[in-house]
Design a protein around this motif. Structure first.
Motif, PDB file in Angstrom:
ATOM      1  N   GLY A   1       0.780  -1.222   0.000  1.00 42.16           N
ATOM      2  CA  GLY A   1       0.000   0.000   0.000  1.00 42.16           C
ATOM      3  C   GLY A   1       0.811   1.271   0.000  1.00 42.16           C
TER       4      GLY A   1
ATOM      5  N   LYS B   1      -0.193   3.249  -4.633  1.00 38.41           N
ATOM      6  CA  LYS B   1      -1.572   2.857  -4.906  1.00 38.41           C
ATOM      7  C   LYS B   1      -1.609   1.830  -6.024  1.00 38.41           C
TER       8      LYS B   1
ATOM      9  N   ASP C   1      -7.286  -2.926  -3.611  1.00 38.26           N
ATOM     10  CA  ASP C   1      -6.637  -3.927  -2.785  1.00 38.26           C
ATOM     11  C   ASP C   1      -6.864  -5.336  -3.346  1.00 38.26           C
TER      12      ASP C   1
END
Length: 456
Positions: A43, A46, A51
């Motif tokens: 993370g 980006k 995710d």
């Protein structure tokens, strides 16, 4: 006058001087691309599509908790794997970090080990570092998702097994059997092994490994083979080749089915699904019948034939499957990389098509996956291009494998040289006129790898 090969053997490169520039470039590329992957999965940067770690911390971790109790998650339809997959799911628990971080570490180790094996093989006589480049470049093109699926681990095991088959068939068979009891497809690597003692040893060890591990897990845990019922009831997954007609019909307003989570993946349910499923299964059967025909009618082989056949079989398996998950591409990248370690492989253009399919896979998942589920025309265009590349790769692989093993083995090209010994290449293999020069196609399989002494 004497006869010698027109081209120098590729054996001297690894002995007389390491290709330090190529090794440095490979190492730097691996470190740079894997650093980028780590920044994406943690993370710090980006990730496109959001995710992609949920499969590990939510699904795999939940399975881990169930498996620790001595039973398989047989009441969870998302469990779609042979019993050996339990070993991979339990493995992160041996490391001191959280389950998610431990899983990433194991994937990183598997990735590095696969690259090291390909580099080591590429430095041997008659081999090339092209396979290592295929792996180093191809894996990151699939994005951070690839470190969040256990397919990376299985692919590394299968890759090691394939590379071991020529010199150590028993070890190769054992590793492919281990991969097979985890995810079945590594057993396809045995389809091209040449007839004889080596095939008997590799097939026997593969079968014994898969059966013994499967038996031990089934005896010690409940529900080891319940996944077979789930596989039987699967529909058409939205990313598969068989889903394309349904997507196009949906765009045109001619399909009134629905897309929903079914057996652990988004599948298309409704009209025509049953017919397409049968067509896909028939394609699988016909594809493997063709491979058996090839195996029993092939007339010549070289060091690459066994690997080329493994890639061809895997492509048939993937393209005719009712499911093509994005992580399946790492299987193809791994086996194509093994093929490219041999200079005489017939699968070079096939590997290029696979490489081109990787960034398209990253675009369709996870970047445009929401649009795929809605059959958005733009997203389906990307998916169709990816799938058509895989279909083209499959057809081309079959054609090139068939042609590469037809007819009698040709004699290598020769040139006429002076009798003066000093004029002979340092790595040449001169023979007297009238005696055919036969190149060692099995890459040092029956000797220690030292250059043959000139015949007097």
């Amino acid at each position: 006058m004497e006869l010698a090969p027109a081209t120098e053997p590729g054996s001297s490169r690894g002995r007389l001087g390491r290709p330090l520039g190529a090794l440095a470039a490979l190492g730097a590329t691996w470190v740079a691309t894997r650093t980028l992957l780590v920044l994406l999965i943690t993370g710090v940067l980006k990730s496109p599509g959001g995710d992609v770690t949920a499969d590990v911390w939510m699904i795999y971790h939940a399975w881990y908790g169930v498996l620790q109790t001595g039973t398989f998650p047989f009441d969870d339809v998302t469990w779609q794997y042979p019993p050996g997959a339990a070993l991979v799911i339990l493995l992160p628990g041996l490391l001191p970090w959280s389950y998610l971080v431990s899983f990433w570490v194991i994937c990183g180790i598997a990735d590095a080990a696969a690259a090291a094996l390909l580099i080591r093989t590429g430095l041997r006589r008659g081999r090339a570092l092209t396979g290592a480049w295929m792996w180093v470049v191809g894996v990151p093109l699939l994005g951070p998702m690839i470190y969040n699926r256990f397919d990376m681990i299985v692919t590394a095991v299968a890759l090691a097994g394939l590379l071991a088959l020529i010199r150590r068939p028993a070890v190769g068979g054992l590793l492919l059997g281990l991969g097979g009891i985890v995810k079945v497809w590594p057993l396809l690597g045995l389809i091209g092994t040449p007839s004889g003692r080596r095939t008997r040893r590799s097939w026997t060890l593969a079968g014994a490994t898969a059966v013994s591990i499967g038996f031990l897990l089934a005896a010690g845990m409940n529900g080891a083979f319940d996944f077979l019922a789930f596989q039987k009831d699967r529909g058409i997954e939205v990313e598969s080749v068989g889903a394309l007609p349904l997507h196009f019909a949906r765009i045109a307003g001619g399909w009134d089915g629905r897309v929903t989570m079914n057996y652990g993946s988004p599948e298309m349910l409704g009209p025509w699904v049953g017919v397409i499923s049968k067509v896909m299964m028939a394609g699988t059967v016909l594809g493997f019948l063709w491979l058996l025909l090839w195996r029993f009618t092939s007339k010549r082989r070289n060091a690459a034939t066994m690997y080329d056949a493994a890639l061809c079989a895997l492509l048939v398996f993937v393209v005719t499957s009712r499911v093509i998950s994005p992580q399946y591409l790492v299987w193809l990248v791994g086996v194509a990389a093994v093929c490219l370690t041999v200079r005489g492989t017939s699968q070079r253009p096939v590997a290029l098509l696979i490489l081109l399919a990787c960034p398209l896979t990253l675009v369709e998942f996870p970047t445009m996956f929401t649009q795929i589920l809605a059959s958005d025309p733009g997203a389906i265009t990307v998916l169709a291009l990816r799938n058509l590349l895989l279909v083209a790769a499959t057809v081309l692989s079959c054609v090139r494998l068939w042609r590469s093993t037809r007819g009698e083995a040709p004699l290598p090209a020769t040139v006429v040289l002076d009798r003066e010994p000093a004029a002979l290449p340092a790595a040449g293999y001169p023979v007297r006129p009238g005696i055919a020069y036969e190149q060692d196609l099995l890459d040092g399989i029956d000797h220690l790898g030292t250059p043959a002494e000139p015949r007097r």
